[in-house]
Design a protein around this motif. Structure first.
Motif, mmCIF file in Angstrom:
data_model
loop_
_atom_site.group_PDB
_atom_site.id
_atom_site.type_symbol
_atom_site.label_atom_id
_atom_site.label_comp_id
_atom_site.label_asym_id
_atom_site.label_seq_id
_atom_site.Cartn_x
_atom_site.Cartn_y
_atom_site.Cartn_z
ATOM 1 N N ARG A 127 70.920 -9.521 29.076
ATOM 2 C CA ARG A 127 72.330 -9.863 28.998
ATOM 3 C C ARG A 127 72.811 -10.609 30.243
ATOM 4 N NH1 ARG A 127 74.223 -7.427 24.259
ATOM 5 N NH2 ARG A 127 72.298 -7.336 23.042
ATOM 6 N N LYS A 128 72.195 -10.379 31.382
ATOM 7 C CA LYS A 128 72.569 -11.135 32.577
ATOM 8 C C LYS A 128 72.253 -12.616 32.375
ATOM 9 C CE LYS A 128 72.262 -11.194 37.605
ATOM 10 N NZ LYS A 128 71.956 -10.416 38.812
ATOM 11 N N ARG A 129 71.126 -12.891 31.736
ATOM 12 C CA ARG A 129 70.768 -14.281 31.450
ATOM 13 C C ARG A 129 71.733 -14.871 30.426
ATOM 14 N NH1 ARG A 129 67.496 -16.874 27.650
ATOM 15 N NH2 ARG A 129 66.814 -14.903 26.721
ATOM 16 N N PHE B 298 77.398 -9.838 38.254
ATOM 17 C CA PHE B 298 77.921 -10.172 39.583
ATOM 18 C C PHE B 298 77.153 -9.474 40.705
ATOM 19 C CE2 PHE B 298 81.596 -11.162 36.859
ATOM 20 C CZ PHE B 298 81.855 -12.454 37.301
ATOM 21 N N TRP B 299 76.219 -8.606 40.337
ATOM 22 C CA TRP B 299 75.393 -7.968 41.360
ATOM 23 C C TRP B 299 74.487 -9.026 41.997
ATOM 24 C CZ3 TRP B 299 75.842 -3.271 43.409
ATOM 25 C CH2 TRP B 299 74.799 -2.801 44.216
ATOM 26 N N PRO B 300 74.428 -9.068 43.333
ATOM 27 C CA PRO B 300 73.651 -10.116 44.009
ATOM 28 C C PRO B 300 72.140 -9.927 43.882
ATOM 29 C CG PRO B 300 74.514 -8.559 45.612
ATOM 30 C CD PRO B 300 75.128 -8.181 44.290
ATOM 31 N N SER B 301 71.618 -10.234 42.716
ATOM 32 C CA SER B 301 70.179 -10.126 42.479
ATOM 33 C C SER B 301 69.776 -11.252 41.534
ATOM 34 C CB SER B 301 69.830 -8.769 41.852
ATOM 35 O OG SER B 301 70.458 -8.630 40.596
ATOM 36 N N PRO B 302 68.526 -11.699 41.584
ATOM 37 C CA PRO B 302 68.090 -12.787 40.704
ATOM 38 C C PRO B 302 68.006 -12.325 39.250
ATOM 39 C CG PRO B 302 66.221 -11.890 41.901
ATOM 40 C CD PRO B 302 67.440 -11.236 42.476
ATOM 41 N N PRO C 51 61.663 -14.853 38.478
ATOM 42 C CA PRO C 51 63.005 -14.698 39.027
ATOM 43 C C PRO C 51 63.752 -16.029 39.050
ATOM 44 C CG PRO C 51 61.413 -14.827 40.810
ATOM 45 C CD PRO C 51 60.613 -14.901 39.527
ATOM 46 N N TYR C 52 65.017 -15.993 38.653
ATOM 47 C CA TYR C 52 65.871 -17.174 38.712
ATOM 48 C C TYR C 52 67.131 -16.801 39.501
ATOM 49 C CZ TYR C 52 63.015 -19.012 34.864
ATOM 50 O OH TYR C 52 61.968 -19.449 34.087
ATOM 51 N N SER C 53 67.448 -17.576 40.486
ATOM 52 C CA SER C 53 68.631 -17.288 41.297
ATOM 53 C C SER C 53 69.758 -18.243 40.981
ATOM 54 C CB SER C 53 68.274 -17.396 42.777
ATOM 55 O OG SER C 53 67.754 -18.677 43.068
#
Length: 367
Positions: free
Chosen positions: A265-267, A354-358, A365-367
């Motif tokens: 879901r972050k993606r 919004f958590w600062p992680s890739p 990993p995608y930043s």
């Protein structure tokens, strides 16, 4: 002011599901199945670490009810670290209509999206006037190609289908309902003639439209390449349609844990942030409904319960109607708990986005 906003948020969503229910009953586009003059088609699939899922996918490709002389299957091993590459090479033996490649980042240095990169490298091998797309964790139905082709007119550049998430656990069942919710809204909006989104695991693109938009090598970097290419195609003037039927129903697997679901879901959230203002409002109101309902409980708890019950009833009828059109059945015993899942999923997804992680996708990993 708080009371007014509560009514606005709650009332909007109730009206939305009422309108959606009316639309799918009165404005539903459907097509038959193409059987004459079948064109040459290519099926493109990018694969990364799909060893466990490949047998089901490959078996379903063998079951496709389409002339082998007009079918071209393209498989790209996207630098897998398991037996994916070996398995597709073995499967391709004695199947002259199958082409397998291993991707090379150097061939497309401007594409940071691994899947888009793999699909772009399949383009030189494509044949025919229509390109079909699905994923490694999917199972396609036998008449998938014919049913999708039927929705193409001269102005149609992109056709998406319907995908059912399979899951036996409670979390899996909730994900299935979540997909009916999302794709049902897409269907209703698309049938009105408005722009919607691509669907990378069940999608077909006319060759002319693919070339016109520059294909996967021409779109900007995005973690949702299917959304990006659908926007690019529609900018060229081509239209899109959505097929919603048993013959087009692709099966895919649910995420097995909350941790994996949130990564997914972050993606997707990254893609949602690029949508038009209208779509952002439509999706945002789904979240604001719970805020409005929570506030309403403080000044009129009985009315809040009635409104919540109305939402459960309207959206439940909407979901069941959608599922029935693909010969699937949803149980009310699952539907009444869907909002609890939705509240948790929305809240955790927003926090995790919004958590600062890739963003982790296919072990990258995608930043």
């Amino acid at each position: 002011m708080i009371a007014f906003l509560s009514w606005l948020f709650v009332g909007w969503v109730l009206l939305q599901y009422l309108i959606l229910l009316i639309l799918i009953r009165t404005n539903w586009k459907s097509w038959g199945i193409t059987s004459d003059d079948l064109p040459q088609v290519s099926v493109w699939i990018a694969l990364r670490n799909e060893e466990k899922n490949l047998p089901r996918l490959l078996q379903s490709l063998d079951r496709l009810d389409y002339p082998k002389k007009k079918l071209h299957i393209l498989l790209a091993d996207d630098q897998s670290t398991d037996r994916t590459g070996e398995m597709i090479m073995q499967w391709a033996q004695n199947r002259p209509h199958v082409v397998c490649i291993s991707t090379d980042k150097k061939n497309s240095p401007n594409l940071r999206n691994g899947k888009a990169n793999a699909l772009a490298q399949l383009e030189p091998f494509a044949e025919g006037d229509f390109y079909f797309f699905t994923d490694g964790d999917c199972e396609v139905p036998p008449q998938w190609i014919q049913k999708t082709l039927a929705a193409f007119s001269e102005k149609t550049g992109l056709v998406i289908g319907i995908t059912r998430v399979e899951g036996k656990s409670w979390l899996g069942k909730m994900q299935e309902i979540d997909w009916w919710n999302t794709l049902g809204i897409v269907k209703a909006v698309n049938d009105l003639g408005f722009a919607t989104t691509g669907l990378g695991n069940n999608m077909a693109i006319r060759k002319e439209a693919y070339k016109a938009c520059g294909g996967f090598s021409g779109i900007p970097f995005s973690l949702t390449e299917d959304l990006e290419i659908s926007k690019a195609i529609q900018k060229t003037g081509f239209q899109m349609e959505q097929v919603f039927s048993p013959e087009n129903l692709v099966q895919t697997k649910a995420e097995s844990s909350w941790a994996l679901l949130l990564k997914q879901r972050k993606r997707w959230m990254a893609g949602a942030m690029t949508l038009s203002l209208g779509w952002k409002i439509l999706l945002g109101m789904q979240v604001l409904f719970f805020l409005g309902l929570g506030a309403m409980f403080f000044f009129h708890w009985a009315l809040a319960i009635v409104c919540w019950g109305a939402k459960l009833g309207l959206q439940g009828m909407f979901f069941r109607n959608l599922a029935s059109r693909t010969n699937q059945k949803l149980l009310w015993s699952d539907l009444i708990f869907f909002d609890f899942y939705l509240l948790a999923a929305y809240s955790l997804t927003i926090l995790y986005y919004f958590w600062p992680s890739p963003t982790i996708w296919k072990s990258r990993p995608y930043s």
